[in-house]
Design a protein around this motif. Structure first.
Motif, mmCIF file in Angstrom:
data_model
loop_
_atom_site.group_PDB
_atom_site.id
_atom_site.type_symbol
_atom_site.label_atom_id
_atom_site.label_comp_id
_atom_site.label_asym_id
_atom_site.label_seq_id
_atom_site.Cartn_x
_atom_site.Cartn_y
_atom_site.Cartn_z
ATOM 1 N N GLY A 1 -33.449 19.799 32.124
ATOM 2 C CA GLY A 1 -32.471 19.383 30.372
ATOM 3 C C GLY A 1 -33.199 20.703 29.241
ATOM 4 O O GLY A 1 -33.546 21.785 29.879
ATOM 5 N N HIS A 2 -31.692 20.356 28.421
ATOM 6 C CA HIS A 2 -31.284 22.208 28.297
ATOM 7 C C HIS A 2 -31.284 21.714 26.814
ATOM 8 O O HIS A 2 -30.379 20.369 26.193
ATOM 9 C CB HIS A 2 -29.780 22.917 28.879
ATOM 10 C CG HIS A 2 -30.733 23.270 30.351
ATOM 11 N ND1 HIS A 2 -31.632 24.280 30.012
ATOM 12 C CD2 HIS A 2 -29.956 23.149 31.811
ATOM 13 C CE1 HIS A 2 -31.802 24.224 31.788
ATOM 14 N NE2 HIS A 2 -30.813 23.700 32.451
ATOM 15 N N ASP A 3 -31.317 22.274 25.407
ATOM 16 C CA ASP A 3 -30.662 22.448 24.106
ATOM 17 C C ASP A 3 -29.051 21.998 24.442
ATOM 18 O O ASP A 3 -28.216 21.046 23.384
ATOM 19 C CB ASP A 3 -30.638 23.009 23.754
ATOM 20 C CG ASP A 3 -32.170 23.650 23.305
ATOM 21 O OD1 ASP A 3 -32.889 24.690 23.963
ATOM 22 O OD2 ASP A 3 -32.667 22.922 22.525
ATOM 23 N N ASP B 1 -38.291 23.607 19.675
ATOM 24 C CA ASP B 1 -38.610 23.033 20.042
ATOM 25 C C ASP B 1 -38.004 21.794 21.052
ATOM 26 O O ASP B 1 -37.278 20.793 20.928
ATOM 27 C CB ASP B 1 -39.177 21.275 19.364
ATOM 28 C CG ASP B 1 -39.946 20.588 19.871
ATOM 29 O OD1 ASP B 1 -40.180 19.340 19.067
ATOM 30 O OD2 ASP B 1 -40.615 20.420 20.999
ATOM 31 N N GLU B 2 -37.552 22.171 22.803
ATOM 32 C CA GLU B 2 -36.891 22.013 23.521
ATOM 33 C C GLU B 2 -37.649 20.894 24.235
ATOM 34 O O GLU B 2 -37.396 19.983 25.114
ATOM 35 C CB GLU B 2 -36.300 22.697 24.044
ATOM 36 C CG GLU B 2 -35.072 22.592 25.428
ATOM 37 C CD GLU B 2 -35.749 22.279 26.504
ATOM 38 O OE1 GLU B 2 -36.909 22.513 26.868
ATOM 39 O OE2 GLU B 2 -34.867 21.859 27.576
ATOM 40 N N GLU B 3 -38.638 21.572 25.430
ATOM 41 C CA GLU B 3 -39.846 21.363 26.417
ATOM 42 C C GLU B 3 -40.323 19.635 25.692
ATOM 43 O O GLU B 3 -40.938 18.777 26.171
ATOM 44 C CB GLU B 3 -40.453 22.131 26.425
ATOM 45 C CG GLU B 3 -40.325 23.678 26.404
ATOM 46 C CD GLU B 3 -39.672 22.999 27.901
ATOM 47 O OE1 GLU B 3 -39.755 24.646 28.432
ATOM 48 O OE2 GLU B 3 -39.646 21.994 28.404
ATOM 49 N N GLY B 4 -40.836 19.808 24.078
ATOM 50 C CA GLY B 4 -41.749 18.881 24.168
ATOM 51 C C GLY B 4 -42.342 18.685 24.085
ATOM 52 O O GLY B 4 -43.616 17.250 24.374
ATOM 53 N N LEU C 1 -27.673 30.336 28.246
ATOM 54 C CA LEU C 1 -27.398 31.195 29.784
ATOM 55 C C LEU C 1 -29.319 30.680 29.719
ATOM 56 O O LEU C 1 -29.620 30.621 29.153
ATOM 57 C CB LEU C 1 -27.936 32.813 29.541
ATOM 58 C CG LEU C 1 -26.905 34.022 29.753
ATOM 59 C CD1 LEU C 1 -25.181 33.422 29.667
ATOM 60 C CD2 LEU C 1 -27.358 35.524 29.939
ATOM 61 N N HIS C 2 -29.393 30.221 31.073
ATOM 62 C CA HIS C 2 -31.177 29.874 31.718
ATOM 63 C C HIS C 2 -31.355 30.522 32.688
ATOM 64 O O HIS C 2 -30.121 29.805 34.066
ATOM 65 C CB HIS C 2 -30.786 28.226 31.521
ATOM 66 C CG HIS C 2 -32.401 27.817 30.228
ATOM 67 N ND1 HIS C 2 -33.168 27.346 31.518
ATOM 68 C CD2 HIS C 2 -32.940 27.395 29.936
ATOM 69 C CE1 HIS C 2 -34.145 26.951 31.681
ATOM 70 N NE2 HIS C 2 -33.822 26.599 29.953
ATOM 71 N N ILE C 3 -32.509 30.485 33.174
ATOM 72 C CA ILE C 3 -32.674 30.244 34.754
ATOM 73 C C ILE C 3 -32.197 29.271 35.559
ATOM 74 O O ILE C 3 -33.114 27.839 34.632
ATOM 75 C CB ILE C 3 -34.292 30.235 34.660
ATOM 76 C CG1 ILE C 3 -34.715 29.194 34.355
ATOM 77 C CG2 ILE C 3 -34.292 32.101 34.296
ATOM 78 C CD1 ILE C 3 -36.112 30.053 34.604
ATOM 79 N N GLU C 4 -31.742 29.145 36.699
ATOM 80 C CA GLU C 4 -31.338 27.996 37.198
ATOM 81 C C GLU C 4 -32.936 26.580 37.510
ATOM 82 O O GLU C 4 -32.609 25.173 37.284
ATOM 83 C CB GLU C 4 -30.885 28.001 38.499
ATOM 84 C CG GLU C 4 -30.980 26.725 39.859
ATOM 85 C CD GLU C 4 -30.711 26.622 40.432
ATOM 86 O OE1 GLU C 4 -30.783 28.059 41.222
ATOM 87 O OE2 GLU C 4 -30.343 25.921 41.447
ATOM 88 N N GLN C 5 -33.675 26.935 37.275
ATOM 89 C CA GLN C 5 -35.159 26.118 37.793
ATOM 90 C C GLN C 5 -34.694 25.816 38.792
ATOM 91 O O GLN C 5 -35.167 24.063 39.075
ATOM 92 C CB GLN C 5 -35.594 25.335 36.208
ATOM 93 C CG GLN C 5 -35.662 26.075 35.076
ATOM 94 C CD GLN C 5 -35.618 25.124 33.887
ATOM 95 O OE1 GLN C 5 -34.664 24.446 33.859
ATOM 96 N NE2 GLN C 5 -36.951 25.392 33.458
ATOM 97 N N GLY C 6 -33.876 25.974 39.683
ATOM 98 C CA GLY C 6 -34.107 24.973 41.381
ATOM 99 C C GLY C 6 -33.658 26.330 42.031
ATOM 100 O O GLY C 6 -32.977 27.512 42.196
ATOM 101 N N SER D 1 -30.781 29.661 23.444
ATOM 102 C CA SER D 1 -31.580 28.724 23.764
ATOM 103 C C SER D 1 -33.044 28.582 22.879
ATOM 104 O O SER D 1 -33.119 28.931 22.164
ATOM 105 C CB SER D 1 -32.495 28.866 25.717
ATOM 106 O OG SER D 1 -32.609 28.195 26.419
ATOM 107 N N HIS D 2 -34.257 27.985 23.957
ATOM 108 C CA HIS D 2 -35.916 27.565 23.202
ATOM 109 C C HIS D 2 -36.222 29.014 23.357
ATOM 110 O O HIS D 2 -36.807 28.914 24.659
ATOM 111 C CB HIS D 2 -36.269 26.424 23.835
ATOM 112 C CG HIS D 2 -35.926 26.339 25.266
ATOM 113 N ND1 HIS D 2 -37.882 26.086 25.449
ATOM 114 C CD2 HIS D 2 -35.617 25.752 26.063
ATOM 115 C CE1 HIS D 2 -37.467 25.889 27.024
ATOM 116 N NE2 HIS D 2 -35.971 25.598 27.207
ATOM 117 N N ILE D 3 -37.140 28.556 22.711
ATOM 118 C CA ILE D 3 -38.858 29.829 22.879
ATOM 119 C C ILE D 3 -39.678 29.023 22.946
ATOM 120 O O ILE D 3 -40.856 29.977 22.753
ATOM 121 C CB ILE D 3 -38.693 31.090 21.697
ATOM 122 C CG1 ILE D 3 -38.611 29.968 20.326
ATOM 123 C CG2 ILE D 3 -37.631 32.033 21.819
ATOM 124 C CD1 ILE D 3 -38.752 31.197 18.728
HETATM 125 MN MN MN Z 1 -35.675 25.325 29.402
#
Ligand code: MN
Ligand code: HGY
Ligand code: MN
Length: 403
Positions: free
Chosen positions: A347-349, A115-118, A180-185, A74-76
């Protein structure tokens, strides 16, 4: 001391470009320090590490060259004033799972995308797009708020812009990508579930709008003679919100706004703002971009304001591979947990990596569905469950007979 995953996430969250808040921008000093810390954890998990030409950190299982590889990661990088888990959780959870793993019949590659977030430059998904060979080299000339270009920042970081095309992976060598990522929802929390399987990721468009009017003295220029860029932006932003509310499942957000000269007694001569538009269906998103852009032009013309609209990001909606979803479902069921499927509004990588190979995502519950703020939080129990599910998935992973 055995670092627990939560301790590591807390240690990583302290690495920031802005003391007192978590902001870790692409190619910044904090990005470099985060790479150094995670490199140690990757090597502790038995991975061979390298930093690629665009600043992604890559950890590969030994003797991986030429072997079919499963990608994790994932992204850092983070948004400004971020939470500790968006992106970072996916990288550290993958390292934790791999560290506990015996030898597998396939190689593993964990990528910490830079750079995922921009958050720094107009583009997003730069790191993952480079991995798929879809990085737009013109992005190297885009500038951050200080005027530094991505190319200059990358060279100063120790990257190698000219070698970015060589980062592209050979699709024949890549089995799949699982993030793997947190849902953010709020869905998993509402269902009282620790994890869920992502069915699809909403498509996203990002626009940059520049309005040029006439700066002037707030006390002397009659209202009828003004070309107030901020007043024009205000009318446009209200339209964007109204339009977003009118289309089911579509979201439209103005997240950043800057005005010039920005003095209480000066009429704003220039306003720039961002528009973020997302929807499950690409047709609805494309129609939203066209309709909103046309209306912004009309409002600018009525107010005698010059307008420039630039599309800075465009990512189609992404469907997660059903055979990967099925194997994640088996791994969840093996934990005696109910299996839940849900879409991703964030959005995600994985959206970028889908151009290279089949992708899947496992979401972890996050408190109140809150994300992109310091209030973002997960529990150690849920984090450990997600790692257990990933570990089980890795042990039973197999390619489908007919992909
Ligand atoms: Mn993310
Ligand atoms: O904007 C997003 O959805 C992601 O956090 N970059
Ligand atoms: Mn994010």
């Amino acid at each position: 001391m055995q670092h627990s995953l939560m301790n590591r996430l807390a240690e990583l969250a302290a690495i920031t470009d802005t003391p007192g808040a978590l902001t870790r921008l692409f190619l910044s000093p904090a990005h470099k320090r985060a790479i150094e810390l995670i490199t140690g954890w990757m090597q502790d998990a038995g991975l061979e590490t390298e930093i690629d030409a665009i600043g992604n950190l890559v950890g590969r299982s030994p003797n991986a060259a030429g072997k079919p590889r499963l990608l994790l990661g994932s992204h850092i990088d983070t948004v400004r004033d971020a939470g500790a888990y968006d992106g970072n959780f996916g990288v550290l959870a993958a390292i934790t799972a791999v560290k506990s793993m015996e030898a597998l019949p396939y190689a593993i590659e964990i990528i910490a995308f830079g750079d995922e977030e921009g958050s720094r430059f107009p583009q997003t998904l730069s790191g993952s797009r480079a991995v798929t060979g879809n990085f737009d080299m013109n992005a190297l000339s885009s500038a951050d708020s200080t005027g530094a270009t991505m190319g200059d920042a990358l060279r100063a970081f120790g990257g190698d812009p000219d070698s970015i095309p060589k980062i592209a992976r050979n699709p024949a060598e890549i089995l799949a990508y699982v993030e793997l990522h947190i849902e953010q929802g709020p869905v998993l929390e509402a269902k009282n579930l620790p994890v869920g399987i992502v069915t699809a990721i909403n498509g996203a468009s990002r626009l940059a709008v520049t309005l040029t009017g006439a700066a002037g003295h707030a006390g002397t220029v009659p209202m009828a003679m003004r070309r107030d860029a901020l007043a024009a932006a205000a009318e446009q932003i209200l339209f964007i919100e109204t339009y977003g509310k009118s289309i089911p499942n579509l979201v439209a957000t103005v997240g950043s706004l800057a005005i010039h000269p920005g003095a209480p007694n000066s009429i704003p001569g220039r306003a720039t703002y961002s528009i973020d538009i997302r929807a499950p269906e690409d047709s609805a998103r494309r129609e939203a971009v066209a309709t909103i852009s046309a209306r912004l032009e009309e409002i600018a013309a009525t107010r005698n304001i010059e307008i420039a609209i630039t599309q800075t990001h465009n990512a189609p909606a992404t469907t997660c591979a059903s055979w990967l979803q099925d194997q994640l479902a088996d791994a969840i069921a093996a934990q005696n947990l109910p299996v839940c499927h849900l879409p991703s509004g964030a959005g995600h990588d994985a959206m970028a990596i889908a151009a290279l190979c089949p992708v899947a995502m496992l979401f972890t519950r996050c408190k109140g569905g809150i994300s992109h703020t310091p209030a973002e939080s997960i529990t150690a129990e849920d984090a450990n469950i997600a790692v257990a599910v990933l570990t089980r998935f890795l042990r039973s992973f197999k390619m489908p007979e007919t992909p």
